[in-house]
Design a protein around this motif. Structure first.
Motif, PDB file in Angstrom:
ATOM      1  N   GLN A 133       0.845  -1.036   0.025  1.00 50.02           N
ATOM      2  CA  GLN A 133      -0.159  -0.103   0.109  1.00 50.02           C
ATOM      3  C   GLN A 133       0.935   1.158   0.079  1.00 50.02           C
ATOM      4  OE1 GLN A 133      -2.158  -1.147   3.445  1.00 50.02           O
ATOM      5  NE2 GLN A 133      -3.872  -1.573   2.493  1.00 50.02           N
ATOM      6  N   LEU A 134       2.072   1.134   0.061  1.00 48.68           N
ATOM      7  CA  LEU A 134       3.047   2.236   0.031  1.00 48.68           C
ATOM      8  C   LEU A 134       3.124   2.897  -1.351  1.00 48.68           C
ATOM      9  CD1 LEU A 134       5.217   4.094   1.560  1.00 48.68           C
ATOM     10  CD2 LEU A 134       6.941   2.192   0.809  1.00 48.68           C
ATOM     11  N   ARG A 135       2.810   4.150  -1.756  1.00 44.87           N
ATOM     12  CA  ARG A 135       2.842   4.742  -2.763  1.00 44.87           C
ATOM     13  C   ARG A 135       3.357   6.059  -2.970  1.00 44.87           C
ATOM     14  NH1 ARG A 135      -0.411   0.746  -3.103  1.00 44.87           N
ATOM     15  NH2 ARG A 135      -2.551   0.671  -3.982  1.00 44.87           N
ATOM     16  N   ARG A 136       3.626   6.759  -4.039  1.00 41.65           N
ATOM     17  CA  ARG A 136       4.102   7.860  -4.220  1.00 41.65           C
ATOM     18  C   ARG A 136       3.220   8.851  -4.864  1.00 41.65           C
ATOM     19  NH1 ARG A 136       7.955   6.848  -6.035  1.00 41.65           N
ATOM     20  NH2 ARG A 136       9.855   7.647  -5.199  1.00 41.65           N
ATOM     21  N   CYS A 137       2.680  10.060  -4.418  1.00 44.11           N
ATOM     22  CA  CYS A 137       1.790  10.957  -4.875  1.00 44.11           C
ATOM     23  C   CYS A 137       1.837  10.963  -6.395  1.00 44.11           C
ATOM     24  CB  CYS A 137       2.029  12.452  -4.289  1.00 44.11           C
ATOM     25  SG  CYS A 137       0.476  13.498  -4.615  1.00 44.11           S
ATOM     26  N   ALA A 138       0.546  10.909  -7.006  1.00 44.86           N
ATOM     27  CA  ALA A 138       0.436  10.804  -8.592  1.00 44.86           C
ATOM     28  C   ALA A 138       0.607  12.355  -9.084  1.00 44.86           C
ATOM     29  CB  ALA A 138      -0.960  10.588  -8.920  1.00 44.86           C
ATOM     30  N   ALA A 139       0.658  13.448  -8.357  1.00 47.92           N
ATOM     31  CA  ALA A 139       1.010  14.465  -8.715  1.00 47.92           C
ATOM     32  C   ALA A 139       2.265  14.998  -9.379  1.00 47.92           C
ATOM     33  CB  ALA A 139       0.632  15.487  -7.665  1.00 47.92           C
ATOM     34  N   ASP A 140       2.622  15.251 -10.418  1.00 45.26           N
ATOM     35  CA  ASP A 140       3.743  15.368 -11.026  1.00 45.26           C
ATOM     36  C   ASP A 140       4.650  16.504 -10.245  1.00 45.26           C
ATOM     37  OD1 ASP A 140       3.068  13.856 -13.087  1.00 45.26           O
ATOM     38  OD2 ASP A 140       2.602  15.611 -14.459  1.00 45.26           O
ATOM     39  N   ASP A 141       4.230  17.321  -9.505  1.00 44.38           N
ATOM     40  CA  ASP A 141       5.031  18.263  -8.615  1.00 44.38           C
ATOM     41  C   ASP A 141       5.246  18.006  -7.313  1.00 44.38           C
ATOM     42  OD1 ASP A 141       2.564  18.640  -8.242  1.00 44.38           O
ATOM     43  OD2 ASP A 141       2.661  21.042  -8.386  1.00 44.38           O
ATOM     44  N   CYS A 142       5.141  16.682  -6.896  1.00 48.96           N
ATOM     45  CA  CYS A 142       4.937  16.049  -5.674  1.00 48.96           C
ATOM     46  C   CYS A 142       5.717  14.910  -5.591  1.00 48.96           C
ATOM     47  CB  CYS A 142       3.573  15.960  -5.197  1.00 48.96           C
ATOM     48  SG  CYS A 142       3.582  15.622  -3.444  1.00 48.96           S
ATOM     49  N   SER A 143       6.641  14.764  -4.291  1.00 53.35           N
ATOM     50  CA  SER A 143       7.318  13.484  -4.127  1.00 53.35           C
ATOM     51  C   SER A 143       7.107  12.814  -2.816  1.00 53.35           C
ATOM     52  CB  SER A 143       8.918  13.928  -4.001  1.00 53.35           C
ATOM     53  OG  SER A 143       9.000  14.910  -2.912  1.00 53.35           O
ATOM     54  N   MET A 144       6.037  13.202  -2.386  1.00 57.79           N
ATOM     55  CA  MET A 144       5.353  12.575  -1.188  1.00 57.79           C
ATOM     56  C   MET A 144       5.042  11.250  -1.194  1.00 57.79           C
ATOM     57  SD  MET A 144       5.615  15.229   0.981  1.00 57.79           S
ATOM     58  CE  MET A 144       4.726  15.563   2.454  1.00 57.79           C
ATOM     59  N   LEU A 145       5.513  10.472  -0.205  1.00 62.26           N
ATOM     60  CA  LEU A 145       5.079   9.062  -0.027  1.00 62.26           C
ATOM     61  C   LEU A 145       3.873   8.932   0.948  1.00 62.26           C
ATOM     62  CD1 LEU A 145       8.460   7.484   0.336  1.00 62.26           C
ATOM     63  CD2 LEU A 145       7.049   7.357  -1.494  1.00 62.26           C
ATOM     64  N   PHE A 146       2.895   7.824   0.815  1.00 64.56           N
ATOM     65  CA  PHE A 146       1.850   7.620   1.692  1.00 64.56           C
ATOM     66  C   PHE A 146       1.636   6.092   1.785  1.00 64.56           C
ATOM     67  CE2 PHE A 146       0.060   8.786  -2.213  1.00 64.56           C
ATOM     68  CZ  PHE A 146      -0.933   7.751  -2.485  1.00 64.56           C
ATOM     69  N   VAL A 147       0.681   5.805   2.690  1.00 66.94           N
ATOM     70  CA  VAL A 147       0.361   4.660   2.720  1.00 66.94           C
ATOM     71  C   VAL A 147      -1.263   4.467   2.243  1.00 66.94           C
ATOM     72  CG1 VAL A 147      -0.120   2.279   4.133  1.00 66.94           C
ATOM     73  CG2 VAL A 147       1.828   3.723   4.362  1.00 66.94           C
ATOM     74  N   ALA A 148      -1.689   3.832   1.141  1.00 69.03           N
ATOM     75  CA  ALA A 148      -2.953   4.042   0.696  1.00 69.03           C
ATOM     76  C   ALA A 148      -3.845   2.756   1.422  1.00 69.03           C
ATOM     77  CB  ALA A 148      -2.846   3.868  -0.852  1.00 69.03           C
ATOM     78  N   THR A 149      -4.609   3.137   2.443  1.00 67.19           N
ATOM     79  CA  THR A 149      -5.336   2.277   3.355  1.00 67.19           C
ATOM     80  C   THR A 149      -6.701   2.346   2.081  1.00 67.19           C
ATOM     81  OG1 THR A 149      -6.263   4.072   4.413  1.00 67.19           O
ATOM     82  CG2 THR A 149      -4.624   2.725   5.335  1.00 67.19           C
ATOM     83  N   ASN A 150      -6.972   3.089   1.203  1.00 60.99           N
ATOM     84  CA  ASN A 150      -7.812   2.884   0.182  1.00 60.99           C
ATOM     85  C   ASN A 150      -7.285   2.548  -0.971  1.00 60.99           C
ATOM     86  OD1 ASN A 150      -9.753   3.672  -1.720  1.00 60.99           O
ATOM     87  ND2 ASN A 150     -10.944   5.076  -0.725  1.00 60.99           N
ATOM     88  N   ARG A 152      -7.979   3.368  -3.852  1.00 54.26           N
ATOM     89  CA  ARG A 152      -8.168   4.222  -4.814  1.00 54.26           C
ATOM     90  C   ARG A 152      -7.617   5.601  -4.586  1.00 54.26           C
ATOM     91  NH1 ARG A 152     -14.250   5.528  -5.683  1.00 54.26           N
ATOM     92  NH2 ARG A 152     -13.551   6.617  -7.360  1.00 54.26           N
ATOM     93  N   ARG A 153      -6.725   5.775  -3.580  1.00 57.82           N
ATOM     94  CA  ARG A 153      -6.177   6.839  -3.171  1.00 57.82           C
ATOM     95  C   ARG A 153      -4.979   7.154  -3.994  1.00 57.82           C
ATOM     96  NH1 ARG A 153      -3.170   8.314   2.672  1.00 57.82           N
ATOM     97  NH2 ARG A 153      -2.300  10.123   1.971  1.00 57.82           N
ATOM     98  N   GLN A 154      -4.659   8.173  -4.708  1.00 59.00           N
ATOM     99  CA  GLN A 154      -3.825   8.510  -5.788  1.00 59.00           C
ATOM    100  C   GLN A 154      -2.921   9.646  -5.128  1.00 59.00           C
ATOM    101  OE1 GLN A 154      -5.155   9.429  -9.662  1.00 59.00           O
ATOM    102  NE2 GLN A 154      -7.147   8.463  -9.149  1.00 59.00           N
ATOM    103  N   TRP A 155      -3.298  10.328  -4.473  1.00 59.39           N
ATOM    104  CA  TRP A 155      -2.547  11.602  -3.806  1.00 59.39           C
ATOM    105  C   TRP A 155      -2.326  11.704  -2.329  1.00 59.39           C
ATOM    106  CZ3 TRP A 155      -7.433  12.358  -6.523  1.00 59.39           C
ATOM    107  CH2 TRP A 155      -7.224  12.427  -7.999  1.00 59.39           C
ATOM    108  N   CYS A 156      -1.156  12.429  -1.941  1.00 59.97           N
ATOM    109  CA  CYS A 156      -0.754  12.302  -0.528  1.00 59.97           C
ATOM    110  C   CYS A 156      -1.726  13.177   0.040  1.00 59.97           C
ATOM    111  CB  CYS A 156       0.634  13.091  -0.450  1.00 59.97           C
ATOM    112  SG  CYS A 156       0.686  14.918  -1.071  1.00 59.97           S
ATOM    113  N   THR A 157      -2.293  14.163  -0.162  1.00 61.56           N
ATOM    114  CA  THR A 157      -3.603  15.065   0.354  1.00 61.56           C
ATOM    115  C   THR A 157      -4.594  15.208  -0.677  1.00 61.56           C
ATOM    116  OG1 THR A 157      -2.277  16.878   0.209  1.00 61.56           O
ATOM    117  CG2 THR A 157      -1.917  15.948   2.229  1.00 61.56           C
ATOM    118  N   PRO A 158      -5.789  14.598  -0.456  1.00 63.40           N
ATOM    119  CA  PRO A 158      -6.729  15.217  -1.449  1.00 63.40           C
ATOM    120  C   PRO A 158      -6.986  16.490  -1.324  1.00 63.40           C
ATOM    121  CG  PRO A 158      -7.728  13.680   0.282  1.00 63.40           C
ATOM    122  CD  PRO A 158      -6.274  13.729   0.545  1.00 63.40           C
TER     123      PRO A 158
END
Length: 177
Positions: A133-150, A152-158
């Motif tokens: 579930q570890l992911r990198r934010c899908a935004a081109d201008d963001c390098s943040m990582l997050f754990v996608a408990t959902n 469908r989550r694509q971004w570090c912060t919606p």
């Protein structure tokens, strides 16, 4: 960002997708603030390590997490650095008469409990059930990582990256209409 777990939160203190990159731990003040924000996740009585030590571990943790996201083997030096930080402060599982358990950190004879807690968080994440579930934010201008408990989550912060992506999609549709 606070809330993704110690390892991810530490890795995300360096913003890599901006030029020049931004290091939130560049100063002792930034380092102190990071540890203040995470005090509730640290062993009782833990003090903030020096900024240099925090940044060194952050580099190893980020390298490890990035390798996991890419599905690659991590750099051996990163694995060794994280393992060394985790081993510097031993822990033991304790039970009381009410059959509850706690982990006791033995940092009174050396080692850095804060860094050990981050290293343990990184090890538990990349080897545990949430590793996929570890992911990198899908935004081109963001390098943040997050754990996608959902899933469908694509971004570090919606409300930040997710909102910017939705606005960009809407603008692109409006342009074509």
């Amino acid at each position: 960002m606070v809330g993704e777990g110690l390892a991810v939160d530490l890795a995300d203190t360096e913003l890599l997708a901006v030029s020049p990159k931004v290091d939130l731990l560049a100063t002792e003040e930034g380092n102190e603030k990071f540890w203040e924000l995470h005090a509730g996740q640290l062993p009782e009585g833990t003090r903030a390590p020096a900024a240099g030590a925090t940044r060194r571990l952050r580099t190893a943790v980020r390298t490890l997490l990035d390798a996991r996201v890419r599905g690659e083997r991590p750099e051996p030096w990163a694995v060794e650095d994280v393992n060394a930080a985790a081993a510097a402060v031993p822990t033991s599982l304790r039970m009381d008469i009410a059959f509850s358990q706690e982990i006791r950190w033995h940092y009174d004879h050396g080692g850095d409990a804060a860094l050990a807690a981050v290293a343990r968080s990184a090890i538990e994440l990349v080897t545990g059930p949430h590793a996929s579930q570890l992911r990198r934010c899908a935004a081109d201008d963001c390098s943040m990582l997050f754990v996608a408990t959902n899933s469908r989550r694509q971004w570090c912060t919606p409300n930040l990256c997710g909102n910017r992506a939705r606005v960009a999609r809407h603008a692109a549709r409006a342009k074509h209409d």
